[in-house]
Design a protein around this motif. Structure first.
Motif, short mmCIF file in Angstrom:
data_model
loop_
_atom_site.label_atom_id
_atom_site.label_comp_id
_atom_site.label_asym_id
_atom_site.label_seq_id
_atom_site.Cartn_x
_atom_site.Cartn_y
_atom_site.Cartn_z
N ILE A 1 7.76 10.41 48.66
CA ILE A 1 6.80 10.64 49.65
C ILE A 1 5.91 9.59 49.73
O ILE A 1 5.38 8.86 48.73
N ASP A 2 6.29 8.76 50.82
CA ASP A 2 5.62 7.35 51.04
C ASP A 2 4.19 7.42 51.28
O ASP A 2 3.90 7.89 52.34
N THR A 3 3.48 6.63 50.26
CA THR A 3 1.84 6.84 50.66
C THR A 3 1.67 5.74 51.62
O THR A 3 0.42 5.25 52.03
N SER A 4 2.40 4.87 52.30
CA SER A 4 2.24 4.10 53.25
C SER A 4 2.46 4.84 54.86
O SER A 4 2.06 4.35 55.64
N GLU A 5 2.91 6.12 54.43
CA GLU A 5 3.28 6.73 55.82
C GLU A 5 2.61 8.25 55.70
O GLU A 5 2.22 9.08 56.85
N PHE A 6 2.09 8.51 54.81
CA PHE A 6 1.29 9.74 54.36
C PHE A 6 0.04 9.65 53.48
O PHE A 6 0.06 8.80 52.80
#
Length: 362
Positions: free
Chosen positions: A74-79
């Motif tokens: 779960i990518d925190t640069s996308e979400f």
């Protein structure tokens, strides 16, 4: 151009809050961690029994750091990822350690019992205060998985994806039995004082014992045997208190570690919430409940899970929904949802990003 990823860890006030029992708490607040670009889809993470809001962490790694983060599954640069410390917890949210605004003293054992549904409703209210009215996904394991299922039942229009891990519609008898022993250990510690102990002098022996009991139920016999066998410690002492074997030393360590960061009353309240939760309570049969969930569902169970048998999770969705269920082959049992992310992280990534044909995860 890469979007700026913010990090914040603070509290949100949600005012007065009426519990499922009918009792009302006043000046309620939930502590939370919020990571990710401000304009990105929001994923809510629900934590387990002794978890907290620090899913990712800042100065220290959070409890799901291997799953969530920049370039993570779960990518925190996308979400955007947000996690609340549950109502009744002891990491900043209103709970037994909090000051009762009516009496101006700590609630301690006067804190009312809370349910999993109360936890979910309070999180929904907190999200509204924060200006978040829709979720891309809700994910969590164990007690967190119970919250995920309740999110789908209580707010069927509130999210696109539900990802329950290591959970069942209700806690089985085996799980309740383990919790009963843990509860007995705490409430029979002389320092418990019916729940009115000094927070700086809590029932450490009882809480440590409860944690040791829990650790046995979270892992498999195979895992314990592989990790420890009959390996002995280096102690030369011959008495009943010293750890003679490595497995004893490990359990002592885990018990003492929890005592340093968790409140015994919160532990008891959250155990009760787990014991009493049943997604079918007041709703009818499970088939109709699951059919009413509108979100896309990815259910994941873990081989050897004693307290949330994976076959019960599989059956829940097989009888009423076309949602996929995956059984992860692991020696960690229930704790599988906290480790070996390479085995099941790709499934999560595929679900939340809607990518196809991830290899090697079936």
């Amino acid at each position: 151009m890469e979007r700026e990823t913010r990090y914040e860890a603070q509290n949100v006030l949600i005012g007065s809050f009426t519990l499922e029992s009918g009792e009302t708490l006043h000046e309620v607040e939930l502590a939370y961690e919020h990571v990710g670009p401000e304009d990105a889809p929001v994923i809510l993470v629900c934590h387990a029994l002794t978890g907290n809001q620090y899913t990712i962490g800042d100065s220290e790694p959070g409890w799901w750091k291997g799953l969530i983060g920049k370039d993570g599954y779960i990518d925190t640069s996308e979400f955007q990822v947000i996690t609340f410390n549950v109502l009744g917890g002891c990491n900043g949210s209103t709970g037994p350690l909090s000051i009762n605004p009516v009496t101006r003293e700590r609630y301690k054992a006067d804190f009312p019992f809370v349910s999993v549904r109360d936890m979910v409703h309070s999180q929904k209210k907190a999200l509204e205060v924060l200006g978040i009215d829709h979720l891309h996904a809700v994910i969590g394991g164990s007690l967190g998985g119970m919250q995920v299922l309740e999110w789908g039942a209580l707010y069927p229009d509130g999210m696109e994806h539900l990802i329950p891990l290591a959970v069942t519609p209700s806690l089985n008898t085996y799980g309740i039995a383990y919790n009963a022993i843990s509860r007995f250990a705490i409430t029979n510690d002389p320092d418990w004082k019916d729940g009115y102990y000094d927070p700086h002098h809590q029932p450490t022996s009882g809480l440590a014992t409860a944690r040791m009991i829990g650790m046995i139920s979270y892992r498999t016999d195979e895992m314990f045997q592989k990790k420890f066998g009959r390996a002995a410690t280096e102690t030369s002492e011959e008495n009943h208190k010293e750890a003679k074997y490595e497995v004893e030393s490990y359990l002592h360590y885990q018990g003492n570690k929890l005592v340093s960061r968790f409140d015994a009353n919160s532990y008891l309240y959250l155990l009760r919430a787990m014991d009493t939760h049943d997604i079918s309570k007041g709703r009818g049969n499970l088939t109709s409940i699951i059919k009413n969930i509108k979100a896309s569902i990815l259910a994941i169970g873990f081989k050897g899970d004693l307290i949330y048998p994976p076959e019960d999770l599989e059956k829940l969705f097989a009888q009423a929904h076309s949602s996929p269920f995956y059984l992860i082959n692991t020696k960690f049992g229930h704790d599988g949802f906290l480790v070996e992310f390479d085995k099941w992280g790709p499934l999560i990534k595929e679900q939340v990003t809607l990518t196809k044909n991830i290899e090697g995860v079936k």
